[in-house]
Design a protein around this motif. Structure first.
Motif, PDB file in Angstrom:
ATOM      1  N   THR A 157       0.818  -1.223   0.000  1.00  0.00           N
ATOM      2  CA  THR A 157       0.000   0.000   0.000  1.00  0.00           C
ATOM      3  C   THR A 157       0.846   1.266   0.000  1.00  0.00           C
ATOM      4  OG1 THR A 157      -0.077  -0.010   2.422  1.00  0.00           O
ATOM      5  CG2 THR A 157      -1.893  -1.102   1.288  1.00  0.00           C
ATOM      6  N   GLY A 158       2.103   1.167   0.327  1.00  0.00           N
ATOM      7  CA  GLY A 158       2.896   2.362   0.582  1.00  0.00           C
ATOM      8  C   GLY A 158       3.479   3.046  -0.638  1.00  0.00           C
ATOM      9  N   ASP A 159       3.030   2.663  -1.819  1.00  0.00           N
ATOM     10  CA  ASP A 159       3.503   3.314  -3.035  1.00  0.00           C
ATOM     11  C   ASP A 159       2.282   3.559  -3.922  1.00  0.00           C
ATOM     12  OD1 ASP A 159       4.528   3.618  -5.795  1.00  0.00           O
ATOM     13  OD2 ASP A 159       6.445   3.019  -4.928  1.00  0.00           O
ATOM     14  N   PRO A 160       2.173   4.777  -4.469  1.00  0.00           N
ATOM     15  CA  PRO A 160       0.962   5.063  -5.263  1.00  0.00           C
ATOM     16  C   PRO A 160       0.784   4.149  -6.475  1.00  0.00           C
ATOM     17  CG  PRO A 160       2.545   6.895  -5.356  1.00  0.00           C
ATOM     18  CD  PRO A 160       3.032   5.949  -4.305  1.00  0.00           C
ATOM     19  N   LYS A 190      -2.151   1.782  -6.476  1.00  0.00           N
ATOM     20  CA  LYS A 190      -3.454   2.384  -6.148  1.00  0.00           C
ATOM     21  C   LYS A 190      -4.646   1.603  -6.677  1.00  0.00           C
ATOM     22  CE  LYS A 190      -3.694   5.726  -9.961  1.00  0.00           C
ATOM     23  NZ  LYS A 190      -3.844   7.137 -10.343  1.00  0.00           N
ATOM     24  N   TYR A 191      -4.479   0.874  -7.773  1.00  0.00           N
ATOM     25  CA  TYR A 191      -5.587   0.052  -8.285  1.00  0.00           C
ATOM     26  C   TYR A 191      -5.339  -1.439  -8.058  1.00  0.00           C
ATOM     27  CZ  TYR A 191      -7.537   4.208 -10.563  1.00  0.00           C
ATOM     28  OH  TYR A 191      -8.087   5.444 -10.822  1.00  0.00           O
ATOM     29  N   GLU A 206      -4.813  -2.572  -1.285  1.00  0.00           N
ATOM     30  CA  GLU A 206      -5.268  -1.842  -2.479  1.00  0.00           C
ATOM     31  C   GLU A 206      -5.996  -2.750  -3.464  1.00  0.00           C
ATOM     32  OE1 GLU A 206      -5.282   1.270  -2.620  1.00  0.00           O
ATOM     33  OE2 GLU A 206      -3.509   2.151  -1.659  1.00  0.00           O
ATOM     34  N   HIS A 240     -11.990  -2.529  -4.809  1.00  0.00           N
ATOM     35  CA  HIS A 240     -12.521  -1.465  -5.653  1.00  0.00           C
ATOM     36  C   HIS A 240     -13.189  -0.421  -4.774  1.00  0.00           C
ATOM     37  CE1 HIS A 240     -16.027  -4.062  -5.017  1.00  0.00           C
ATOM     38  NE2 HIS A 240     -16.773  -3.029  -5.277  1.00  0.00           N
ATOM     39  N   PRO A 270      -7.701   0.631   2.706  1.00  0.00           N
ATOM     40  CA  PRO A 270      -8.013   1.911   2.080  1.00  0.00           C
ATOM     41  C   PRO A 270      -9.066   1.848   0.958  1.00  0.00           C
ATOM     42  CG  PRO A 270      -5.891   1.139   1.312  1.00  0.00           C
ATOM     43  CD  PRO A 270      -6.330   0.197   2.390  1.00  0.00           C
ATOM     44  N   ARG A 271      -9.240   0.751   0.256  1.00  0.00           N
ATOM     45  CA  ARG A 271     -10.309   0.704  -0.750  1.00  0.00           C
ATOM     46  C   ARG A 271     -11.663   0.633  -0.046  1.00  0.00           C
ATOM     47  NH1 ARG A 271      -8.243  -0.386  -5.767  1.00  0.00           N
ATOM     48  NH2 ARG A 271      -9.924   1.011  -6.401  1.00  0.00           N
TER      49      ARG A 271
END
Lengths: 328, 328, 328, 328
Positions: B85-88, B91-92, B131, B134, B174-175
């Motif tokens: 999770t610690g890198d953008p 994100k999907y 991540e 959805h 986070p999703r």
């Protein structure tokens, strides 16, 4: 493959004309109608071609009369559900009861339900085990409950392999926690039983109540070969409110319609509402109107267009398409 | 079989001394400490004998130095978690990303995590795929996401069969919705992968957030041979608050302790808290004190007494026993 | 000021021996007892000195007989509640009904309740307006509902200023949304009515269901002079489960006990449980045992110690004190 | 009265182009843009005429430059919000902090915010006190927190009576429980302060998160003269997801649009979204498109028709009208 579902087949349950009450009004918001009258009225609801019956409550007058009533009304019986909540003896569970005598009674009652379904020309029964679960910590041995339940359903499913046994999961109510609470738990139960005629009824309101994405659960059930039946209603996500479909949500129901087409679901869509205060026929007809509207909407947008939208991770284009197609 | 767990082994994660922040305070409620300092401080918390590390964040200084730091501090490494999770770029999603290049990166990163765990003498890695999931309807193809994820974990688990791969489920965050959201979903994933070294981390706060009964989930994971790791924290059931164990709930945690003994769990209990505003050591020590108190309470009441109480459906006798043993 | 509450006064409601059912079992998990028998049994529950009655259901045999029964049993009547849910005519509301005739009936019924309370020597009535609210969007004019409700309660409160009118708020059920849903909404209603004898019943389970902190709501009601009555039960925070107090939560109930002492609450604590499947007397007695245990715990820890702990923002010391006092 | 709102005025906040992150990705899903660039981009979003600023973060370059940037971009400043979460010193609260020095700092910072708003030609400031509340039981004295908070807002509101002070309520996050959690609690705070320029910002996502009906809360705020500002976004009801308006709900937003017209709301509609992964401009534009679509839908159905529908208790006719107008 992704063509319009050839025809949407709608059913609803006899309980919509029952004595609909709650714990504060046990005598009901209205008096239940006699079963033949329920059948007649359901046949008169626009869009309905199927009826979901409950065993034994709907069969008091004898199986033959029920078969006659349903046939005369021009309805198909979509499914017969076994009633495992309507007698206080089930208060601590049916198939998972610690009492072998009660488990035996539950199994025998369900076998009779299988016979009733066969007599009505339906290829399936519905099991919603509302009392199987627990309310308090330290009330049951979870592994034992699971095994007892599984063994009973195995026996039931063995008696007529041609009849599909549908397990309807629900997070809670009437117990504070149900044994079969989510789509995933239902899949595990089916896989452990390991019979082809054991599958799952997804009640989309139960799915919302359980915090699921409806389409994701449909996809899971379909992928594992366990999607046997669909119940339709809407709610505010915190409880099984059994409201008119579309009274709260829209986009997720569009997605549901798309998903059902993708997996080529071609079976009953049963409107499972609980019209405490409203006219039952109006509630069912409005829900059917909503689903037909969704169906037309998916046509208008186009399956290919939706497929293409899913190739990207960006949800905005699909939201725009739905918005333009609904709000102009 | 139901004797006292020979010794309770407590660990906690390096993140408790990290830059703990939230979306409104990205710079953090306090500054993160250097990893060697984190290790030292964790070693000083009363009752702690294990440390949970994160790869790659905790390994910037090189694997050897980390091994030295952990050994010098007299700690065992309970597990190494891979950071997805610690890198953008994630994100999907990671293993379920639509991008094969990203999936490859995620797999390779996890294989490095396996190596790091082995070097630290730990027999397991933790995968929390925050991540993968959805946010919006119509954002992913659910069946495809599942398959992509499964294939990646299969590959990871194959590289060192002696290392246990623990999948940590979580309802959301986070999703808005996670791919592996419940204990049951995690079991299905493990069973489809079909390898003995793939199992589940139950974070009891995630279990509460998902509307589960913690002990029922432990029983499910144990019965299917998938209970690999336990994370401890408490919350108000609506969110993963990561609070001190025992700050909200009691009876269900007594039941958890009883259940862990019944299944003879003899592995790490990892205090996974998020001390936004509190002293990290105090939060962990208080949680350990609570678990030790639960353990003593189960002794006081007696495993046999609890077993006997479960033969009936009535929850009141057990509630009375717990009340008398705690409130006098 | 912060001394031990001189004596804890416990009551419970006649409904615990009623026909306790749910929407799937309208005939009930057990048959309701005749009212005189209910009174007798309640008098026999350890720790009970008060009884909460429902008008008109409990008064079928005539007011004098009820007074006799309660007196003979050695009970005080803590409060008389008016039943605004037990007749289908209230299905769209009582005081907020759009139908002036129904509002008139509701007001007159409540005035009779006031008389019944006076005859029983109780200084208060309870109003729980379960049907006032809505299920669907676009169902009511919210401002109009509020005003209609307010006017009715004003009229009721005017008829005997010496009788306290307690409004019991609840987030939902039986309606999907209640008109008076939170402690704050109830305070606004009281302030708009502007009479000293109109206040609030806090049902601590309703408070949990509404996402409140119980003690914070008690403090709000106390500060505004509106804390009139307390109902006790426990739940899983998502629904009004009406469970044994202490079966789920501990620390927040310790805080509740501390808060009630701080504000010098010296009135009835009414155990409002719904023993669907359990023995009603056992459920009430266990709840009372729990509260007495909390009371002793607060003594053991000491009000001054708790006061001091609140001067800092750190919650850990209080958690440690509670843990040590309960788990050793 | 019930005519079309003469013009819908849309704003959005500068944070949409900030470093949007979460607790697992403190470095953000994307890098924040410089404020002048944010202003320029926001001006370019279709439908936007207003900008919501944050003090002090957006004013680093000096007040004059900000005024220039906003003016040059052809935007109006809708409101300036004071940042009471972005510094760890607020971790235990701002106006309700137990530390008088911190309360003083919070008040002074807010007074500067008032000045900034005035300089920008905005008639209002927004206060979202995210850190005022608590996480654990026994952490704060609830009555004291309330009083401290109230006194600070009173002082702020007194300094420029021509500037409206908007209190934005939220159930929780970042604290596990907020001091001002519901519309009703915010109304009580405003009434106790008793100043005409103190009112409420309703964030409709916060309203959903708090279990409210949005329109009912708007009606409450309007009736009490406290509806000052509106924030728009959508969520799944369990958390403040800050999603595209309309991505989950439909009917309740139609009702919101109808209600805003009924009360003749003629002020800013501020799109308050948190585009973690999506293109900020697309998220805002889609939300505005949705609101404009709702507005046209209300026109199509007709205010009189809706008014008439509310004279009955039956929700089905309105659902049918909405369905026909959207799905055909």
């Amino acid at each position: 493959m992704e063509e319009k579902m050839s025809e949407l087949k709608f059913a609803t349950g006899t309980w919509i004309y029952g004595t609909v009450g709650d714990r504060y009004l046990l005598s009901g918001y209205r008096e239940g109608l006699p079963v033949p009258e329920r059948v007649k009225r359901i046949a008169g609801i626009k869009g309905i071609s199927g009826i979901e019956m409950i065993y034994p409550a709907d069969f008091d007058s004898g199986l033959d009369e029920v078969v006659d009533a349903v046939n005369s009304a021009g309805l198909e019986c979509s499914v017969v559900g076994v009633d495992l909540t309507g007698d206080p003896k089930w208060k601590y569970g049916s198939y998972s009861s610690k009492d072998p005598k009660l488990r035996r009674e539950a199994v025998e009652l369900t076998k009779e339900t299988v016979d009733a379904a066969a007599a009505l020309g339906s290829e399936r029964i519905n099991i919603w085990p509302g009392e199987d679960g627990h309310d308090y910590p330290f009330q049951v041995d979870y592994a034992e409950s699971w095994t007892l339940f599984r063994n009973c359903v195995s026996e039931i499913a063995s008696c007529r392999p041609g009849v599909k046994v549908c397990i309807e999961y629900k997070l809670r109510e009437p117990r504070a926690r149900s044994l079969i609470d989510t789509a995933a738990k239902a899949v595990i139960m089916c896989q452990e039983i390991g019979m082809e005629n054991v599958g799952v009824t997804i009640d989309v309101g139960h799915s919302l109540q359980a915090g699921e994405n409806i389409s994701e659960s449909i996809a899971l059930l379909s992928r594992t070969g366990r999607l046997f039946h669909v119940h339709l209603n809407d709610n505010y996500r915190g409880w099984d409110d059994d409201m008119v479909l579309g009274s709260v949500h829209l986009v997720e129901f569009v997605e549901m319609m798309y998903t059902l087409r993708k997996i080529e679901y071609a079976d009953w869509l049963s409107v499972d509402v609980y019209p405490y205060r409203e006219d039952p026929a109006a509630v069912v007809a409005e829900s059917i109107g909503f689903v037909n509207g969704l169906d037309a909407l998916v046509d208008r947008i186009g399956m290919d267009t939706i497929d293409a939208a899913l190739h990207d991770d960006d949800p905005i284009p699909m939201l725009s398409l739905i918005r333009e197609a609904t709000l102009g």
